[in-house]
Motif scaffolding. Sequence first.
Motif, PDB file in Angstrom:
ATOM      1  N   PRO A  42     -15.941  30.331   1.631  1.00  0.00           N
ATOM      2  CA  PRO A  42     -14.520  29.812   1.659  1.00  0.00           C
ATOM      3  C   PRO A  42     -14.037  28.793   1.002  1.00  0.00           C
ATOM      4  O   PRO A  42     -12.721  28.666   0.678  1.00  0.00           O
ATOM      5  N   SER A  86     -17.171  26.584   6.935  1.00  0.00           N
ATOM      6  CA  SER A  86     -16.260  26.330   7.111  1.00  0.00           C
ATOM      7  C   SER A  86     -15.915  25.576   5.203  1.00  0.00           C
ATOM      8  O   SER A  86     -14.680  25.287   4.130  1.00  0.00           O
ATOM      9  N   GLN A 173     -12.927  33.460  14.735  1.00  0.00           N
ATOM     10  CA  GLN A 173     -12.078  32.514  13.673  1.00  0.00           C
ATOM     11  C   GLN A 173     -10.737  31.257  14.233  1.00  0.00           C
ATOM     12  O   GLN A 173     -10.360  32.221  15.458  1.00  0.00           O
ATOM     13  N   PRO A 216      -6.958  36.503  10.913  1.00  0.00           N
ATOM     14  CA  PRO A 216      -6.593  35.777  10.249  1.00  0.00           C
ATOM     15  C   PRO A 216      -6.013  34.631  11.318  1.00  0.00           C
ATOM     16  O   PRO A 216      -5.781  33.412  11.186  1.00  0.00           O
ATOM     17  N   SER A 267     -13.087  43.940   7.224  1.00  0.00           N
ATOM     18  CA  SER A 267     -12.256  42.691   6.247  1.00  0.00           C
ATOM     19  C   SER A 267     -10.349  42.179   6.519  1.00  0.00           C
ATOM     20  O   SER A 267     -10.626  43.724   5.879  1.00  0.00           O
ATOM     21  N   HIS A 269      -7.872  40.787   4.376  1.00  0.00           N
ATOM     22  CA  HIS A 269      -7.014  39.715   3.304  1.00  0.00           C
ATOM     23  C   HIS A 269      -6.854  38.648   3.724  1.00  0.00           C
ATOM     24  O   HIS A 269      -6.320  38.245   4.896  1.00  0.00           O
ATOM     25  N   PRO A 270      -7.648  37.623   3.323  1.00  0.00           N
ATOM     26  CA  PRO A 270      -7.139  35.771   3.661  1.00  0.00           C
ATOM     27  C   PRO A 270      -5.704  35.548   3.172  1.00  0.00           C
ATOM     28  O   PRO A 270      -5.148  34.752   3.595  1.00  0.00           O
ATOM     29  N   ASN A 312     -11.874  34.362  -1.177  1.00  0.00           N
ATOM     30  CA  ASN A 312     -11.484  33.044  -0.078  1.00  0.00           C
ATOM     31  C   ASN A 312      -9.621  33.032  -1.125  1.00  0.00           C
ATOM     32  O   ASN A 312      -9.216  32.947  -0.006  1.00  0.00           O
ATOM     33  N   THR A 313      -9.282  33.944  -1.976  1.00  0.00           N
ATOM     34  CA  THR A 313      -8.303  34.287  -2.339  1.00  0.00           C
ATOM     35  C   THR A 313      -7.961  35.567  -2.275  1.00  0.00           C
ATOM     36  O   THR A 313      -6.195  35.538  -2.502  1.00  0.00           O
ATOM     37  N   GLY A 314      -8.799  36.132  -1.744  1.00  0.00           N
ATOM     38  CA  GLY A 314      -8.442  37.664  -1.677  1.00  0.00           C
ATOM     39  C   GLY A 314      -8.403  38.539  -2.648  1.00  0.00           C
ATOM     40  O   GLY A 314      -7.662  39.696  -3.140  1.00  0.00           O
TER      41      GLY A 314
END
Length: 359
Positions: A42, A86, A173, A216, A267, A269-270, A312-314
Amino acid sequence: MSGLFGSQSNTASQANTLGDLSKDVALNQPPSDSVSDLSFSPRSEHLAVASWDNKVRIYEITQNGGSEGKAVIDHEGPVLSCHWSSDGKQVVGAGADKAARLLDLGAGAAVSQQVAAHDQPIRAVRFFDAPNSNAQMLVTGSWDKTIKYWDLRSSTAVATVQCQERVYTLDVQKNLLVVGTADRYINVVNLNEPTKFYKTLQSPLKWQTRVVSCFPDASGFAVGSIEGRCAIQYVEDKDASSNFSFKCHRDPPSNNMTNVYSVNAISFHPVHGTFSTAGSDGTFHFWDGVAKHRLKGYPTVGGTISATAFNNTGGIFAYAVSYDWSKGYAANTPQYPNKIMMHPVTPEECKPRPSVKKR
């Protein structure tokens, strides 16, 4: 929702939703056996890869799509799950040797330490931040029909929770833990009360649960089954009107027969909260669950997709092309592909679109 959402009648729209794989880059020196799990840090461009060759490998992904192996966690059996802390300093793996093993990259450790044990193989492991404290804890789910919580400063479990059946999948989460077991049970846990099931339900899908993945924002979760279906479920009853399921990863009907495939990975998307599904048919798709339509579908990658992850940025979507045992041992030939691909994600592939209301 019964149909494959996003299926459109005109070919122009179909072409518009077809994704491009031409810029995907292969990871250097992938595992020598099937990949079971992928997890991005992350905090940095590092990817953990769990595989059936008894290892978790940690790779650094460079700007130009290159990759370099940085560290390894050795297990005594196939590794079935891996996850990052994390703060991005620790990686944990768990698997068929009934153990979870942790590598502390922040401490510069070269050797992993065992941090958890079960009576049967551990199918899934996740770090989580313990509520009302800054402590990192682990939750493990096993075929021994329990989940266990671990404080990394102690060699014994903080708590053990009995489940109805073998644990096949779990995800965390924020304060939400969702556990999927055999016999289609799904247990929802509020981590403020970690030893109690906040809610237990049967999967809305009629066949075996393969994967659960939390939203998320922790308001709900997605479920994938072996029968080419995905379900979107909200935790609270007040949001139940937004629950739905849809068909995916299945061939067009032919002679009154439809080939269906397992949904192996989901999955989120962050950044955008949209999500991917990937399956035994060798395809992955990006979906907008709120607007209930498909954003992009991609051509087959030449083998089953066993695991996926966004960074972590997608901006990167990693997917593993390796055998998932969906056709038994006979199909696992030396010629079967075993690779991990990096797909560069553009905003138009995964951004939510305005919902089109039908009259």
